[in-house]
Design a protein around this motif. Structure first.
Motif, mmCIF file in Angstrom:
data_model
loop_
_atom_site.group_PDB
_atom_site.id
_atom_site.type_symbol
_atom_site.label_atom_id
_atom_site.label_comp_id
_atom_site.label_asym_id
_atom_site.label_seq_id
_atom_site.Cartn_x
_atom_site.Cartn_y
_atom_site.Cartn_z
ATOM 1 N N ASN A 105 -52.871 -10.519 -20.298
ATOM 2 C CA ASN A 105 -51.897 -11.548 -19.972
ATOM 3 C C ASN A 105 -50.770 -10.924 -19.145
ATOM 4 O O ASN A 105 -50.348 -9.791 -19.426
ATOM 5 C CB ASN A 105 -51.341 -12.152 -21.264
ATOM 6 N N PRO A 106 -50.263 -11.601 -18.117
ATOM 7 C CA PRO A 106 -49.257 -10.998 -17.230
ATOM 8 C C PRO A 106 -48.045 -10.401 -17.933
ATOM 9 O O PRO A 106 -47.464 -9.419 -17.447
ATOM 10 C CB PRO A 106 -48.858 -12.176 -16.328
ATOM 11 N N HIS A 107 -47.649 -10.946 -19.108
ATOM 12 C CA HIS A 107 -46.419 -10.417 -19.714
ATOM 13 C C HIS A 107 -46.618 -9.016 -20.308
ATOM 14 O O HIS A 107 -45.632 -8.360 -20.653
ATOM 15 C CB HIS A 107 -45.863 -11.388 -20.770
ATOM 16 N N GLY A 145 -48.233 -6.753 -18.444
ATOM 17 C CA GLY A 145 -48.146 -5.951 -17.230
ATOM 18 C C GLY A 145 -49.269 -4.961 -17.021
ATOM 19 O O GLY A 145 -49.059 -3.908 -16.395
ATOM 20 N N THR A 195 -53.104 -3.722 -15.655
ATOM 21 C CA THR A 195 -54.091 -3.951 -14.594
ATOM 22 C C THR A 195 -55.484 -3.684 -15.147
ATOM 23 O O THR A 195 -55.694 -2.698 -15.865
ATOM 24 C CB THR A 195 -53.825 -3.029 -13.397
ATOM 25 N N ARG A 255 -59.859 -13.597 -16.181
ATOM 26 C CA ARG A 255 -59.225 -14.895 -16.451
ATOM 27 C C ARG A 255 -59.916 -15.639 -17.598
ATOM 28 O O ARG A 255 -59.289 -16.444 -18.284
ATOM 29 C CB ARG A 255 -59.210 -15.753 -15.178
#
Length: 653
Positions: A65-67, A69, A71, A304
């Motif tokens: 999840n983007p929060h 951070g 890769t 995703r």
């Protein structure tokens, strides 16, 4: 979960089982009638592992999840997979399945049973017993806090598979989820006896599908098998420094359900649960996690939704249906588990009496508590409508279960130190390691408070406050009744010097204090001015064991002139059927009671909150509200309404 049916007696309740029978901790699976070990394993797979078995739908996706951070590169993917593998191995396999399941309370598990076991190992009335009680009740409250999230996140994540096969259906995901959940909760009143028969086969098909998908994707990128090496987990923390600890907020999603395995142990026994986990569920889960990781190594954009993207196109629609069925089964286990914990809390005196409906005349474990069911339904549906995606719900998920796991570790240490003189030499050092891991999970999930983790915490604190208020209020109410009451033995002696008119029949006066004259008895004398030829002062007690032993179920003492003191005892998994227990037990004691000539008298106090030493005024008012809305005694103790007389009294606390 266990509850009595209308047919068996209280004496038989302690020997019967639910779902497929109680194991009572027997390693061979005996005590389950004609159900063999294989059948118990199948049943355990269908009921016990539903929660943890649906975690692959969202765990790996949420780790990226983007929060956080991160890769989705080679080293990070292997590091996350290694953390998931070793979390499942250490927390679920070693801590819960191998060690904590040894701490069964006469075959039953769960935090309430563990709390009772820990309290029994301490000095009665000590401060330690009180503190352990606080820990256990707080843990049970937190368990409910995360429990209501499970149906929401599980069903929502399954329905989100529609986005992979038909993106145009995105706007229908939330309505479909709400519809599925509403149907699930509405069907609870019919019981799950028939549906439960297919739980095992469907869940087995689910786990077989998880394993097959995992193997299919691993063959494309065998490099992912290196994640089993714990060096990759250690390297993840080295590469990300202390900030890497917060990824445990996503890793914990893989182990949610570990505590539920212990809670559901009593349904099937320890051995079937262990066999199902070691040889089937754990391998299936890990193969699927590794398969998802292999897919992401091959195509980082698959992060995703790696679960559904990893399914061949021809199988995506069937997998969406199977995933939805699996999440409904997982949700069903959480709901019925909620009924079980609520019933135990009722028996132990932590929540008000509620109406319990028995949905099967053959299986003890089939009960339905409308108040719990619809409360959970409202909360779960509001969660779906508020958060609207499984990713948003994942931010709220984990904090309560992490704290519950921490409390389990503390209670395990108490039990091991007091009751396991040989095993404690290695269990206590393990508890230190578990404590460090649990603290790390709590800290990692605590960082998600502003993202939604506040909800299960607030809900847990509210429930804890209500449970403690009810417990404390009952004690204050008892004290108030005792302060205004007369000693029973003295009063009876004086009454019989000039006895009132005696009428045929038996009167049973229910009282919480066998030494004090019940209000109902005083009011009957005052207003009716008669005395039955036989009078029983009956107290119902709950023991700290699941099922009351035969030799402790009833205590009968005559105090002269056809007056008797009777104590009927139930375990916290027994159904408090007072007439049935009393009739069967009194027959053994030689006291002949004619059901058609017996009247039950129950006092129903109206609580009035006053400013005095005890609880703050707002808690007094909360207790008065809870007391006013508690189910009547005849419903809870299964006393026929046509044989019940309720007499009211006003009591100030």
């Amino acid at each position: 979960m266990s509850a009595g049916s209308p047919q068996p007696s209280a004496a038989s309740q302690g020997r019967q089982g639910d779902v497929s029978g109680r194991a009572q901790g027997q390693a061979s699976g005996q005590g389950h009638g004609r159900v063999g070990l294989f059948g118990l394993v199948v049943g355990a797979v269908g009921v016990v592992f539903g929660d943890i078995g649906t975690s692959p739908l969202y765990t790996l996706r949420e780790a990226f999840n983007p929060h956080y951070g991160l890769t989705a590169n080679h080293d990070t993917v292997l590091g996350i997979l290694s953390l998931v593998f070793w979390a499942l191995t250490v927390v679920v396999t070693f801590k819960y399945v191998t060690i904590i399941m040894r701490a069964d309370n006469e075959g039953e598990g769960g935090i309430m049973a563990l709390m009772a076991l820990a309290q029994r190992s301490l000095k009665p009335g000590s401060k330690s017993v009180y503190l352990v009680g606080l820990l256990g009740v707080f843990g049970a409250s937190l368990f409910f806090g995360d429990g209501v999230i499970t149906p929401a996140i599980s069903v929502l994540s399954a329905v989100e598979g529609l986005e992979v096969v038909a993106p145009q259906l995105h706007d229908w995901i939330v309505p479909i989820t709400v519809l599925v959940l509403a149907a699930l909760f509405a069907s609870q009143r019919f019981g799950t006896e028939k549906v439960g028969r297919v739980f095992g086969p469907i869940t087995i098909l689910w786990f077989l599908s998880l394993a097959a998908l995992g193997v299919l994707n691993i063959t494309h990128e065998p490099e992912v098998l290196k994640a089993i090496n714990p060096w990759w987990a250690a390297r993840f923390f080295v590469d990300h420094s202390w900030g890497g600890v917060f990824i445990l907020g996503a890793v914990v999603l893989a182990v949610t359900g570990g505590e539920a395995i212990y809670t559901d142990m009593g349904h099937f026994g320890a051995r079937p649960v262990r066999l199902g986990w070691y040889w089937f569920v754990l391998p299936s889960l890990m193969l699927n996690y590794l398969g998802q990781g292999a897919l992401v190594l091959e195509d980082p954009t698959a992060i995703r939704n790696p679960f559904f993207i990893g399914v061949p196109e021809w199988g995506r629609w069937p997998m969406i249906l199977l995933a939805t069925a699996a999440t409904v089964i997982a949700s069903q286990a959480v709901i019925t588990g909620g009924f079980s914990v609520a019933r135990q809390a009722m028996q132990l005196g932590y929540i008000p009496r509620m109406r319990i409906k028995h949905t099967s005349s053959e299986t003890i474990g089939q009960i339905y508590i409308p108040a719990i069911n619809w409360s959970m339904a409202v909360i779960v549906i509001l969660l779906v409508l508020s958060f609207r995606s499984s990713s948003s719900l994942a931010a709220a998920y984990g904090i309560s279960v992490s704290m519950t796991m921490l409390i389990d570790t503390l209670l395990l240490a108490i039990v091991a130190r007091a009751l396991w003189p040989k095993a404690r030499r290695w269990v206590l050092p393990c508890c230190v390691g578990f404590f460090v891991i649990d603290i790390a999970f709590v800290v990692a999930n605590g960082a998600k408070v502003l993202q939604g983790a506040w909800f299960p915490l607030v809900l847990g604190i509210v429930l804890f406050t209500m449970l403690r208020t009810w417990r404390r209020g009952r004690q204050l109410l008892r004290d108030a009744v005792q302060a205004d009451g007369l000693r029973l033995d003295t009063f009876i002696s004086g009454l019989m010097l000039a006895p009132p008119v005696r009428v045929p029949g038996t009167a049973i006066f229910m009282t919480s204090d066998p030494g004090v004259v019940p209000h109902a008895f005083m009011h009957n004398l005052k207003h009716n001015k008669v005395l039955h030829e036989r009078n029983l002062f009956l107290t119902a007690e709950t023991l700290d064991v699941p099922y009351a032993p035969r030799d402790r179920r009833l205590e009968l003492r005559e105090i002269g002139d056809d007056f008797y003191k009777v104590t009927v005892r139930f375990g916290f998994m027994d159904t408090p059927d007072v007439p049935l227990a009393l009739m069967r037990a009194c027959d053994l004691e030689g006291l002949d009671l004619d059901p058609m000539d017996t009247t039950y008298f129950v006092g129903r106090e109206t609580v009035v909150a006053k400013r005095r030493v005890g609880m703050p005024m707002w808690r007094d008012k909360l207790f008065a509200l809870m007391h006013r809305n508690a189910a009547p005694a005849n419903a809870y103790f299964r006393i026929p309404g046509n044989r019940l007389v309720e007499l009211g009294a006003q009591v100030e606390i």
